[in-house]
Design a protein around this motif. Structure first.
Motif, PDB file in Angstrom:
ATOM      1  N   UNK A 121       1.001  -1.019  -0.082  1.00  0.00           N
ATOM      2  CA  UNK A 121       0.122  -0.014  -0.150  1.00  0.00           C
ATOM      3  C   UNK A 121       0.955   1.094   0.085  1.00  0.00           C
ATOM      4  N   UNK A 122       0.323   2.081  -0.396  1.00  0.00           N
ATOM      5  CA  UNK A 122       1.270   3.650  -0.268  1.00  0.00           C
ATOM      6  C   UNK A 122       1.979   3.788   1.242  1.00  0.00           C
ATOM      7  N   UNK A 123       3.145   4.245   0.991  1.00  0.00           N
ATOM      8  CA  UNK A 123       3.880   4.333   2.255  1.00  0.00           C
ATOM      9  C   UNK A 123       3.239   5.568   3.135  1.00  0.00           C
ATOM     10  N   UNK A 124       3.292   5.307   4.561  1.00  0.00           N
ATOM     11  CA  UNK A 124       2.851   6.289   5.267  1.00  0.00           C
ATOM     12  C   UNK A 124       3.923   6.985   6.310  1.00  0.00           C
ATOM     13  N   UNK A 125       4.415   8.232   5.708  1.00  0.00           N
ATOM     14  CA  UNK A 125       5.692   8.728   6.239  1.00  0.00           C
ATOM     15  C   UNK A 125       5.742   8.853   7.973  1.00  0.00           C
ATOM     16  N   UNK A 126       4.190   9.023   8.264  1.00  0.00           N
ATOM     17  CA  UNK A 126       4.343   9.288   9.822  1.00  0.00           C
ATOM     18  C   UNK A 126       4.687   8.224  10.755  1.00  0.00           C
ATOM     19  N   UNK A 127       4.827   6.867   9.972  1.00  0.00           N
ATOM     20  CA  UNK A 127       5.288   5.509  10.958  1.00  0.00           C
ATOM     21  C   UNK A 127       6.862   5.758  11.074  1.00  0.00           C
ATOM     22  N   UNK A 128       7.510   6.620  10.421  1.00  0.00           N
ATOM     23  CA  UNK A 128       8.994   6.917  10.568  1.00  0.00           C
ATOM     24  C   UNK A 128       9.142   7.768  11.873  1.00  0.00           C
ATOM     25  N   UNK A 129       8.067   8.125  12.493  1.00  0.00           N
ATOM     26  CA  UNK A 129       8.536   9.131  13.605  1.00  0.00           C
ATOM     27  C   UNK A 129       9.211  10.257  13.502  1.00  0.00           C
ATOM     28  N   UNK A 130       9.232  10.733  12.304  1.00  0.00           N
ATOM     29  CA  UNK A 130       9.967  11.983  11.908  1.00  0.00           C
ATOM     30  C   UNK A 130      11.413  11.917  11.541  1.00  0.00           C
TER      31      UNK A 130
END
Length: 426
Positions: free
Chosen positions: A212-221
């Protein structure tokens, strides 16, 4: 139609579908993905499939269920604690429930027992006396698992598990091996004939795993997300991964990453504590087991996936499901250099010398800095999963194994589904 086996091959003499009973102790079903794929493959080939397995703690909790035409019979089971003695209690309880529920299911044409433990040959032998054929599905090499997990050496219990493995091999009509290394063990240590051992590799469910499209917020900044997926037991190397991440930070000066560890197991709490001791609590997140949708979100966002299983007698010859799941999601992998890891991942992984945490950290940093290499490795992994490692190949091998087990076999004896009106003996 799947494989070389037609519906007529799976029908009994009166035209009714043959019955298979799958025995599992290690996980609930359908949570055990390999077992579930086998069950649905058999169902699609015309078999009536029953499963006996433990109940799950948060899912698969119903004592009885029929899911997609597969009938599942579950029993309550408390996971072992307290070392080998705890496992003896767990396995004794599981055997009692398995025999109880097998009597309820009644006669079958094939009993399909999945290890660990190598004790399910006991109820299988009872069913063989009623005319069933016995398929041994060897998920783990239990002697190697014992050495890797308990660090007790080749003591009396080790000799006991070796004996149980020998008896299981001897009782089986055919053996399913998860890879060529396990097949070699069945031939060499188990004394099985080559024509009686079939490689049925585990493979991810490509319907379940779709990026699915990546979710940058999962990288915690942070710029990069590192991901571990899988069981957390003594032999699974989560401690190696955490120490490698500490080296990534302290020796390579890299703090541009967030890591997520998805899964649970015997050492989950100990690994959370080790992360705290290493000062990683702000950069390492432990999720426990998560729903499939969340798992796909993490893997779709990950830049590098971790396979830190150390080299030991079990891991070197075992196929790691997490490696295959990383590959189907198109993720590049860092692994220790294990024989079967190379067979599975090929060029979709970079390999650190066995148990070398500093080199593991260096390879993670290398991939973080090379997005083109990451993309190429991910593509290669997906091609392998959709080609030589696809479940389609394993389906054919599974059905060939069942055909071999049943070839020339008379119908089940008195009380079988081939003889309506006769009740099984109690």
């Amino acid at each position: 139609m799947l494989g070389n086996t037609s519906f007529h091959d799976t029908a009994s003499r009166d035209g009714r579908a043959r019955r298979a009973l799958v025995l599992v102790e290690n996980l609930s079903v359908p949570f055990d993905r390999r077992v579930w794929q086998e069950c649905t493959t058999l169902r699609d080939a015309g078999w009536e499939v029953h499963v006996i397995c433990p109940q799950g703690s948060k899912r698969d909790t119903e004592p009885e269920a029929e899911i997609d035409g597969v009938r599942i019979h579950r029993y309550p089971l408390q996971a072992a604690t307290g070392g080998p003695a705890g496992y003896l209690r767990e396995y004794g309880t599981a055997l009692w429930h398995t025999v109880r529920l097998a009597r309820k299911v009644g006669p079958v044409h094939v009993v399909h027992a999945c290890n660990p433990p190598d004790l399910l040959f006991l109820p299988a032998l009872l069913m063989k006396r009623r005319g069933a054929r016995f398929v041994f599905d060897q998920h783990d090499l239990v002697p190697e698992l014992y050495l890797s997990r308990f660090d007790r050496g080749k003591d009396l219990l080790y000799r006991a598990v070796c004996a149980l493995e020998r008896w299981t091999y001897r009782a089986a009509d055919v053996v399913l091996a998860t890879n060529e290394s396990y097949r070699d063990v069945a031939l060499r240590r188990g004394g099985r004939r080559p024509e009686d051992v079939f490689v049925v590799r585990s493979a991810p469910d490509t319907d379940r795993f779709q990026p699915v499209p990546p979710e940058p917020e999962l990288k915690r900044g942070k710029p990069h997300l590192l991901c571990y997926l899988g069981v957390m037991g003594p032999q699974d190397g989560v401690d190696y991964a955490l120490r490698a991440l500490a080296k990534l930070r302290d020796e390579l000066g890299r703090t541009d990453w967030h890591a997520v560890f998805v899964g649970g197991g015997d050492t989950f709490d100990a690994m959370v504590e080790l992360s705290r001791q290493l000062g990683l609590s702000e950069q390492v997140q432990f999720t426990g087991r998560v729903p499939d949708a969340d798992l796909v979100r993490y893997l779709s966002t990950a830049d590098v996936c971790l396979s830190p299983d150390p080299r030991n007698p079990l891991n070197d010859v075992s196929t790691m499901n997490k490696v295959l799941e990383y590959m189907v999601m198109g993720r590049p992998i860092v692994s220790f250099d294990l024989r079967e890891a190379r067979v599975s991942a090929g060029d979709a992984a970079l390999y650190a010398p066995a148990n070398d945490e500093a080199e593991f950290a260096r390879l993670v940093a290398l991939l973080m800095d090379d997005p083109e290499k990451r993309a190429l490795m991910g593509k290669l992994g997906q091609e392998r999963i959709n080609g030589p490692l696809s479940w389609r190949n394993s389906q054919r091998s599974l059905l060939d194994a069942y055909a071999a087990a049943c070839r020339g076999h008379a119908p089940v004896s008195a009380g079988s589904p081939d003889r309506p009106g006769r009740r099984p003996r109690r």
